[in-house]
Scaffold this motif. Structure first.
Motif, PDB file in Angstrom:
ATOM      1  N   ASP A   1       0.738  -1.265   0.082  1.00  0.00           N
ATOM      2  CA  ASP A   1       0.032   0.074   0.148  1.00  0.00           C
ATOM      3  C   ASP A   1       1.039   1.248   0.075  1.00  0.00           C
ATOM      4  N   GLY A   2       1.139   1.662  -1.115  1.00  0.00           N
ATOM      5  CA  GLY A   2       2.048   2.754  -1.381  1.00  0.00           C
ATOM      6  C   GLY A   2       3.575   2.289  -1.071  1.00  0.00           C
ATOM      7  N   ASP A   3       4.060   2.704  -0.082  1.00  0.00           N
ATOM      8  CA  ASP A   3       5.462   2.005   0.175  1.00  0.00           C
ATOM      9  C   ASP A   3       5.668   1.034   1.505  1.00  0.00           C
ATOM     10  N   GLU A   4       4.114   0.616   1.879  1.00  0.00           N
ATOM     11  CA  GLU A   4       4.145  -0.153   3.119  1.00  0.00           C
ATOM     12  C   GLU A   4       3.813  -1.774   2.569  1.00  0.00           C
ATOM     13  N   LEU A   5       4.600  -2.571   3.131  1.00  0.00           N
ATOM     14  CA  LEU A   5       4.483  -3.867   3.047  1.00  0.00           C
ATOM     15  C   LEU A   5       3.453  -4.330   3.859  1.00  0.00           C
ATOM     16  N   ILE A   6       2.057  -4.675   3.298  1.00  0.00           N
ATOM     17  CA  ILE A   6       1.056  -5.206   3.920  1.00  0.00           C
ATOM     18  C   ILE A   6       0.468  -6.632   3.712  1.00  0.00           C
ATOM     19  N   GLY A   7       1.173  -7.381   3.018  1.00  0.00           N
ATOM     20  CA  GLY A   7       0.854  -8.681   2.957  1.00  0.00           C
ATOM     21  C   GLY A   7       1.948  -9.380   1.991  1.00  0.00           C
ATOM     22  N   GLY A   8       2.063 -10.727   1.933  1.00  0.00           N
ATOM     23  CA  GLY A   8       2.787 -11.548   1.090  1.00  0.00           C
ATOM     24  C   GLY A   8       2.829 -13.007   1.317  1.00  0.00           C
ATOM     25  N   THR A   9       3.210 -13.696   0.644  1.00  0.00           N
ATOM     26  CA  THR A   9       3.496 -15.416   0.533  1.00  0.00           C
ATOM     27  C   THR A   9       4.841 -15.611   0.034  1.00  0.00           C
ATOM     28  N   PHE A  10       5.430 -16.772   0.379  1.00  0.00           N
ATOM     29  CA  PHE A  10       6.523 -17.219  -0.161  1.00  0.00           C
ATOM     30  C   PHE A  10       6.386 -18.935  -0.399  1.00  0.00           C
ATOM     31  N   GLY A  11       7.180 -19.389  -1.066  1.00  0.00           N
ATOM     32  CA  GLY A  11       7.380 -20.700  -1.163  1.00  0.00           C
ATOM     33  C   GLY A  11       8.457 -21.046  -2.265  1.00  0.00           C
ATOM     34  N   ILE A  12       8.541 -22.530  -2.427  1.00  0.00           N
ATOM     35  CA  ILE A  12       9.581 -23.005  -3.302  1.00  0.00           C
ATOM     36  C   ILE A  12       9.201 -23.653  -4.885  1.00  0.00           C
ATOM     37  N   ARG A  13       9.776 -23.108  -5.704  1.00  0.00           N
ATOM     38  CA  ARG A  13       9.218 -23.735  -6.827  1.00  0.00           C
ATOM     39  C   ARG A  13      10.038 -25.168  -7.402  1.00  0.00           C
ATOM     40  N   ALA A  14       9.286 -26.220  -7.212  1.00  0.00           N
ATOM     41  CA  ALA A  14       9.754 -27.509  -7.644  1.00  0.00           C
ATOM     42  C   ALA A  14       9.110 -28.103  -8.973  1.00  0.00           C
ATOM     43  N   GLY A  15       9.724 -27.664 -10.205  1.00  0.00           N
ATOM     44  CA  GLY A  15       9.197 -27.853 -11.563  1.00  0.00           C
ATOM     45  C   GLY A  15       7.890 -27.129 -11.759  1.00  0.00           C
ATOM     46  N   ALA A  16       6.920 -27.798 -12.194  1.00  0.00           N
ATOM     47  CA  ALA A  16       5.987 -27.211 -12.768  1.00  0.00           C
ATOM     48  C   ALA A  16       4.917 -26.788 -11.377  1.00  0.00           C
ATOM     49  N   VAL A  17       5.472 -27.066 -10.330  1.00  0.00           N
ATOM     50  CA  VAL A  17       4.529 -26.840  -9.130  1.00  0.00           C
ATOM     51  C   VAL A  17       5.209 -25.696  -8.273  1.00  0.00           C
ATOM     52  N   PHE A  18       4.525 -24.938  -7.653  1.00  0.00           N
ATOM     53  CA  PHE A  18       5.083 -23.892  -6.802  1.00  0.00           C
ATOM     54  C   PHE A  18       4.271 -24.506  -5.065  1.00  0.00           C
ATOM     55  N   SER A  19       5.362 -24.720  -4.318  1.00  0.00           N
ATOM     56  CA  SER A  19       4.809 -25.178  -2.977  1.00  0.00           C
ATOM     57  C   SER A  19       4.763 -24.037  -1.937  1.00  0.00           C
ATOM     58  N   ALA A  20       3.608 -23.035  -1.833  1.00  0.00           N
ATOM     59  CA  ALA A  20       3.438 -22.196  -1.154  1.00  0.00           C
ATOM     60  C   ALA A  20       3.466 -22.423   0.344  1.00  0.00           C
ATOM     61  N   ASP A  21       4.416 -21.983   1.125  1.00  0.00           N
ATOM     62  CA  ASP A  21       4.619 -22.295   2.532  1.00  0.00           C
ATOM     63  C   ASP A  21       3.838 -21.705   3.576  1.00  0.00           C
ATOM     64  N   SER A  22       3.567 -20.328   3.259  1.00  0.00           N
ATOM     65  CA  SER A  22       2.750 -19.587   4.375  1.00  0.00           C
ATOM     66  C   SER A  22       2.596 -18.068   3.673  1.00  0.00           C
ATOM     67  N   GLN A  23       1.713 -17.551   4.315  1.00  0.00           N
ATOM     68  CA  GLN A  23       1.393 -16.105   3.970  1.00  0.00           C
ATOM     69  C   GLN A  23       1.283 -15.305   5.257  1.00  0.00           C
ATOM     70  N   PHE A  24       1.274 -13.813   5.031  1.00  0.00           N
ATOM     71  CA  PHE A  24       0.628 -13.082   6.144  1.00  0.00           C
ATOM     72  C   PHE A  24       0.174 -11.923   5.295  1.00  0.00           C
ATOM     73  N   THR A  25      -0.765 -11.381   6.475  1.00  0.00           N
ATOM     74  CA  THR A  25      -1.691 -10.178   5.903  1.00  0.00           C
ATOM     75  C   THR A  25      -1.734  -9.313   6.990  1.00  0.00           C
ATOM     76  N   LEU A  26      -1.467  -7.740   6.795  1.00  0.00           N
ATOM     77  CA  LEU A  26      -1.532  -6.777   7.498  1.00  0.00           C
ATOM     78  C   LEU A  26      -2.783  -5.960   7.312  1.00  0.00           C
ATOM     79  N   ARG A  27      -3.165  -6.193   6.251  1.00  0.00           N
ATOM     80  CA  ARG A  27      -4.794  -5.444   5.779  1.00  0.00           C
ATOM     81  C   ARG A  27      -5.705  -6.378   5.274  1.00  0.00           C
ATOM     82  N   SER A  28      -6.879  -6.219   5.641  1.00  0.00           N
ATOM     83  CA  SER A  28      -7.964  -7.260   4.998  1.00  0.00           C
ATOM     84  C   SER A  28      -7.754  -7.603   3.404  1.00  0.00           C
ATOM     85  N   GLY A  29      -7.539  -8.721   3.243  1.00  0.00           N
ATOM     86  CA  GLY A  29      -7.613  -9.158   1.794  1.00  0.00           C
ATOM     87  C   GLY A  29      -6.235  -9.352   1.251  1.00  0.00           C
ATOM     88  N   ALA A  30      -4.909  -8.643   2.148  1.00  0.00           N
ATOM     89  CA  ALA A  30      -3.788  -8.540   1.341  1.00  0.00           C
ATOM     90  C   ALA A  30      -3.115  -9.837   1.150  1.00  0.00           C
TER      91      ALA A  30
END
Length: 260
Positions: free
Chosen positions: A164-193
């Motif tokens: 939101d502007g310059d503020e980090l309000i959400g995200g997710t991360f994981g590992i790419r394993a070939g044609a699959v992306f395994s998403a480990d977790s996510q966080f949200t600091l604003r509804s829907g982020a």
């Protein structure tokens, strides 16, 4: 001379993921070094380390009989094998990128969030650290954090950020394993982020030739981001699919495009 990668791959040869338990660990032990993490993800496993000796004792009391009977395997690595468990649920909650749909409520929200933008790999470590804030038990241990950051530097682990502007309000991360992306977790600091981060990852991964986003654990939240149960055998087939290996786009984009 046997290369480290060869030793790591052969370490998992004794673990038949397809025949492993559906709702409990498939294996204990190993380590969280980057080459071992990547080999495990490519075989359909993800780690769940514990952060206290007491939690490791609970694992031992709960699963010792399964290990002794050979139904749950152990692999060499850490001094206390019960401090790291490896999972591959059946069924597996997966978002097939060619069938991905964004909830109407999120689309409506994004149309009103003209100041929200998304990036990829802009601040990987910060996203991982945000994902473990307030989590009990803390499975994102310091050792796992180090292994993930090394995988990121090697180009195998990725993050998506929502701003939101310059503020980090959400995200997710994981590992790419070939044609699959395994998403480990996510966080949200604003509804829907957080849901926006997953939607953006799905779009970017599809454009990079990916087939599926694995969200690992089924439940209400997995369904809210569009995941549906997939038999583990089908999930393992996806992992074996030839990867087009196109890079994930990382540049800043308007989050509102996801509402189209």
């Amino acid at each position: 001379m046997i290369r480290t990668q060869d030793r790591t791959e052969s370490m998992w040869d004794s673990v038949d993921v397809g025949a492993g338990p559906a709702e409990q660990p498939i294996a204990f032990g190993g380590d969280l070094a980057p080459q071992n993490l990547l080999a495990a993800y490519r075989r359909g496993l993800y780690p769940f380390p514990v952060d206290t000796a007491e939690a490791a004792i609970v694992n031992e009391l709960t699963y010792e009989a399964e290990v002794e009977a050979g139904r749950v395997k152990t692999v060499p690595g850490c001094a206390d094998p019960f401090s790291i468990s490896w999972w591959s649920p059946d069924p597996r909650p997966v978002i097939l990128v060619d069938q991905a749909r964004i909830q109407r409520s999120l689309r409506q929200q994004l149309r009103n969030r003209t100041d929200w933008t998304t990036t990829a790999d802009a601040c990987f470590e910060e996203v991982v650290r945000q994902c473990r804030v307030g989590r009990v038990q803390r499975w994102l241990t310091d050792e796992l954090l180090r292994g993930l950051c090394l995988l990121h530097r090697q180009g195998h682990a990725h993050s998506v950020e929502v701003w939101d502007g310059d503020e980090l309000i959400g995200g997710t991360f994981g590992i790419r394993a070939g044609a699959v992306f395994s998403a480990d977790s996510q966080f949200t600091l604003r509804s829907g982020a957080g849901k926006t981060a997953v939607a953006d990852l799905t779009r970017r991964f599809a454009e990079a030739g990916g087939l599926a986003i694995d969200v690992q654990r089924d439940g209400d939240h997995a369904r809210l981001v569009g995941a549906r149960p997939l038999p583990r055998s089908r999930y393992l087939d996806l992992l074996a699919t030839r990867d087009e290996n196109r890079p994930l786009a990382t540049h800043k984009l308007p989050a509102g495009r996801l509402a189209d």
